[in-house]
Motif scaffolding. Structure first.
Motif, mmCIF file in Angstrom:
data_model
loop_
_atom_site.group_PDB
_atom_site.id
_atom_site.type_symbol
_atom_site.label_atom_id
_atom_site.label_comp_id
_atom_site.label_asym_id
_atom_site.label_seq_id
_atom_site.Cartn_x
_atom_site.Cartn_y
_atom_site.Cartn_z
ATOM 1 N N HIS A 149 0.833 -1.209 0.000
ATOM 2 C CA HIS A 149 0.000 0.000 0.000
ATOM 3 C C HIS A 149 0.868 1.259 0.000
ATOM 4 O O HIS A 149 0.564 2.235 -0.709
ATOM 5 C CB HIS A 149 -0.912 0.014 1.222
ATOM 6 C CG HIS A 149 -2.147 -0.811 1.070
ATOM 7 N ND1 HIS A 149 -3.112 -0.538 0.121
ATOM 8 C CD2 HIS A 149 -2.582 -1.902 1.764
ATOM 9 C CE1 HIS A 149 -4.091 -1.429 0.220
ATOM 10 N NE2 HIS A 149 -3.788 -2.272 1.202
ATOM 11 N N THR A 150 1.932 1.237 0.806
ATOM 12 C CA THR A 150 2.810 2.416 0.888
ATOM 13 C C THR A 150 3.484 2.688 -0.442
ATOM 14 O O THR A 150 3.571 3.843 -0.887
ATOM 15 C CB THR A 150 3.868 2.203 1.990
ATOM 16 O OG1 THR A 150 3.219 1.908 3.232
ATOM 17 C CG2 THR A 150 4.720 3.458 2.163
ATOM 18 N N LEU B 201 2.352 1.813 -3.377
ATOM 19 C CA LEU B 201 1.309 2.306 -4.282
ATOM 20 C C LEU B 201 1.036 3.795 -4.049
ATOM 21 O O LEU B 201 0.889 4.576 -4.997
ATOM 22 C CB LEU B 201 0.011 1.509 -4.086
ATOM 23 C CG LEU B 201 -0.052 0.105 -4.686
ATOM 24 C CD1 LEU B 201 -1.368 -0.563 -4.296
ATOM 25 C CD2 LEU B 201 0.092 0.141 -6.203
ATOM 26 N N ASP B 202 0.981 4.200 -2.791
ATOM 27 C CA ASP B 202 0.745 5.608 -2.466
ATOM 28 C C ASP B 202 1.869 6.489 -2.995
ATOM 29 O O ASP B 202 1.646 7.676 -3.279
ATOM 30 C CB ASP B 202 0.614 5.794 -0.956
ATOM 31 C CG ASP B 202 -0.661 5.181 -0.399
ATOM 32 O OD1 ASP B 202 -1.578 4.899 -1.197
ATOM 33 O OD2 ASP B 202 -0.729 4.953 0.824
ATOM 34 N N ARG B 203 3.047 5.910 -3.112
ATOM 35 C CA ARG B 203 4.186 6.684 -3.622
ATOM 36 C C ARG B 203 4.278 6.635 -5.147
ATOM 37 O O ARG B 203 5.185 7.207 -5.740
ATOM 38 C CB ARG B 203 5.483 6.154 -3.014
ATOM 39 C CG ARG B 203 5.598 6.391 -1.520
ATOM 40 C CD ARG B 203 6.851 5.746 -0.957
ATOM 41 N NE ARG B 203 6.968 5.984 0.479
ATOM 42 C CZ ARG B 203 7.949 5.495 1.242
ATOM 43 N NH1 ARG B 203 8.895 4.732 0.682
ATOM 44 N NH2 ARG B 203 7.988 5.766 2.532
ATOM 45 N N GLY B 204 3.351 5.937 -5.769
ATOM 46 C CA GLY B 204 3.309 5.903 -7.214
ATOM 47 C C GLY B 204 3.930 4.694 -7.864
ATOM 48 O O GLY B 204 4.058 4.630 -9.087
ATOM 49 N N SER C 11 4.244 0.610 -8.973
ATOM 50 C CA SER C 11 3.463 -0.574 -9.297
ATOM 51 C C SER C 11 4.455 -1.711 -9.475
ATOM 52 O O SER C 11 5.651 -1.530 -9.230
ATOM 53 C CB SER C 11 2.637 -0.363 -10.575
ATOM 54 O OG SER C 11 3.486 -0.360 -11.719
ATOM 55 N N SER D 273 3.726 12.962 -2.267
ATOM 56 C CA SER D 273 3.579 13.766 -1.059
ATOM 57 C C SER D 273 4.775 14.657 -0.780
ATOM 58 O O SER D 273 4.637 15.728 -0.203
ATOM 59 C CB SER D 273 3.325 12.866 0.147
ATOM 60 O OG SER D 273 4.401 11.959 0.292
#
Length: 645
Positions: free
Chosen positions: A616-617, A619-622, A624, A634
């Motif tokens: 998840h982390t 993915l949040d950072r872009g 894949s 962020s």
């Protein structure tokens, strides 16, 4: 032994066994092979039990009730005393999950099956978390108690139907049992350590010697001296020549067992070892059973409380163990055995076995029903412990297999990422590949990928790499890797994911490079997941911090990756690397807990919560499975998946 045949040298040999175990458990470097003391105990037990049973069978005086009455009187009172004390202490200091495990193992210890439970719950005897299990040592009692269930009946039947061939049949049986142990140890290493079939030859060897010495044997002093020297040398070699990395039991276990058997044989005549018959050794031998029972809970609780066993603590530990053992021997073992001999079997069974068993069963049920009484600590303790119970190997059971199941075919139902008929790729590797499956499942979805996981314990996807593997494990891994790389060559998957506890030694360079090259040449794209950081007590440290309010820092500095990765990255620029340590080790400091999420299952493996948190982390950072971001959304800071290469 039969009445009037007491041998002080056997008590001295018991002392050798228990001292070896005690020293090894306090400091493995002092006596790396001290765990063989248990094997010496097995030989002694097999010898004494068979001596008594065989003599009674020959006289037609053997009684199964009488045998089990003696066993209950001998084993249960001291065991119940230690179990009760251990459980009482555990109520005050153990976490909810650990208290449940303790109470269940206490019951199973009394029932003689704790070895099976410990094998299933803790696995490797030498694993870090196993060293905090207060009743870990009762696995050996399980072996003996299971042996007692079958051995007397076997001796009775053998003498009834083949009285002239008892000795040769037992001799053949020992050889066959050693063969079984050696083979099974290579295939099922952890199970072989704990279970009776692979330990049977050790007790059986003592039984063979008992039958041999049932008839008077004339052993001269010179022969006895030579046999004793050989016995001491074999035991000495085992104590210092074997260690936690040795294949065990199997042939290696035969070495100390033969040493013990030779010392018993040497003492059967007039010549007895002065060392073994000395008063201090005989004293330790007399209290050896209680000493074995008491010493480990003390060590385990010190470890649990993170109290290092230095010289002063070690001296106090030994002194406390001996004092408790003497008290237990003097006021529990001796009087209960003496009084129990005059009771009827039903009374002994009811009061000394059935009643304690029912009491421990009630305690185990209460612990399970009330979830280990979590109110003893803050609610966060139970929250973190629940994360440690999320085991990827159990969640992906059937997709991830043990080394013994190396020949299993890929299961098309084992899919990560999106659920669709078309298969896009395959993920291969060892238990570390398995613990990354939660992460890969999340990272594959943005690219609409369906990846089949096909992983196996102790088998990194490195063709030809066998360092630190047993011969059987190495052979299985070689066959498995040939299978998976043949699948890649035959199917030309669009994507191949490789993950493992990648070795750090330079010798692996060419093999890792060749394996990645083989995957690159036969697939569309290769993704390599780098190994995550090892952190001592990663799973327990954050929990203990909450329980005891310690200020111990659970984080560690990030370790450098193996140098060969830089060369591989240059040679294969098309390979995509995923580094989980970007989440675990921000700014080079690695923590097992991030944002309240406990990531680890043990010192190295991730739990399912941790694996998915990393996914998840990223993915949040872009990120894949196929792409890295140019900048993190962020912070605007560039994240390079190979920054630590």
């Amino acid at each position: 032994m039969a009445k009037g045949k007491y041998r002080s040298d056997i008590d001295g040999l018991r002392a050798v066994a228990v001292i070896a175990v005690l020293v090894h458990h306090i400091n493995t470097t002092l006596l790396p092979g001290g765990f063989v003391g248990v094997d010496i105990f097995f030989v002694i037990s097999g010898f004494l039990i068979t001596s008594q049973v065989f003599s009674e069978v020959k006289l037609g005086a053997f009684s199964l009730k009488g045998f089990y009455q003696r066993r209950i009187n001998r084993i249960v009172p001291a065991l119940v005393t230690v179990l009760l004390a251990t459980v009482i202490v555990g109520i005050f200091i153990l976490s909810p999950v650990d208290l449940i495990r303790l109470n269940v193992s206490a019951l199973l210890s009394l029932l003689g099956v704790s070895n099976v439970y410990i094998w299933m719950k803790y696995g490797n005897y030498f694993a870090a978390d196993a060293h905090e299990a207060p009743l870990l040592h009762t696995w050996s009692l399980g072996i003996e108690e299971q042996f007692y269930l079958v051995w007397p009946l076997f001796i009775v039947l053998l003498y009834r139907f083949a009285p002239r061939y008892v000795l040769p049949i037992l001799g053949i049986g020992v050889v066959a049992a050693v063969g079984v142990s050696q083979y099974a140890t290579g295939v099922f290493a952890t199970a072989a350590y704990y279970l009776l079939p692979t330990r049977f030859f050790e007790l059986m060897l003592g039984g063979l010697l008992a039958v041999y010495l049932n008839k008077p044997r004339n052993i001269g002093k010179l022969t006895a001296h030579g046999v004793a020297v050989a016995g001491f040398l074999l035991i000495g070699f085992s104590l210092f020549g074997l260690d936690a990395d040795s294949t065990f039991p199997g042939i290696n276990a035969l070495i100390p067992c033969l040493g013990a058997a030779l010392l018993i044989l040497a003492g059967s005549g007039e010549m007895r070892s002065r060392l073994l018959t000395s008063r201090p050794m005989v004293f330790i031998g007399l209290i050896s059973y209680s000493l074995y029972l008491w010493h480990w809970p003390l060590i385990a609780y010190l470890s649990y409380l993170e109290i290092p066993i230095d010289l002063p603590v070690g001296v106090m530990l030994i002194a406390s163990s001996i004092i408790l053992a003497w008290l237990s021997w003097r006021y529990v073992e001796v009087p209960f055995r003496r009084d129990g001999a005059t009771w009827h079997f039903s009374r002994v069974f009811t009061r000394r076995f059935a009643f304690p068993a029912l009491s421990l069963a009630a305690l185990a049920v209460l612990s399970l029903h009330f979830n280990g009484f979590p109110q003893r600590f803050s609610p966060e303790v139970s929250v973190l412990e629940a994360m440690t119970l999320q085991k990827p190997s159990e969640i992906r059971k059937g997709c991830h297999v043990s080394n013994a199941l190396y020949s299993t075919e890929p299961n098309d139902a084992c899919r990560l990422g999106v659920k669709k008929p078309e298969l896009d790729g395959i993920m291969i590797g060892d238990s570390f590949a398995n613990h990354f499956t939660g992460m890969v499942d999340l990272l594959a979805k943005p690219n609409n990928l369906s990846i089949m996981d096909y992983t196996m314990d102790s088998c990194p996807p490195i063709v030809g790499y066998t360092i630190d593997m047993s011969a059987v494990y190495a052979a299985h891994c070689a066959k498995r890797n040939e299978r998976v790389f043949s699948l890649i060559e035959r199917n030309h998957y669009r994507y191949v994911v490789l993950a493992a506890i990648w070795p750090r030694d330079a010798i692996a360079h060419d093999m890792v490079e060749a394996s990645i090259k083989r995957a690159v040449e036969n697939s569309g794209e290769v993704i390599v997941i780098l190994r995550n950081q090892h952190i001592d007590k990663a799973a327990s440290c954050p929990i203990r911090h909450l329980m005891f309010g310690t200020d111990h820092d659970c984080s560690v500095a990030q370790s450098a990756l193996a140098p060969y990765w830089a060369d591989i990255r240059v040679e294969f620029p098309q390979v995509h690397f995923i580094d989980p340590n970007q989440v675990i080790c921000p700014e080079g400091v690695c923590s097992p807990i991030i944002n309240g999420q406990l990531l680890y299952l043990d010192d190295s493996h991730l739990n399912e919560v941790g694996s998915r948190f990393i996914g998840h982390t990223l993915l949040d950072r872009g990120y894949s499975l196929l792409h890295d971001p140019v900048t993190a959304p962020s912070t605007g800071v560039k994240f390079d998946a190979t920054a630590h290469l």
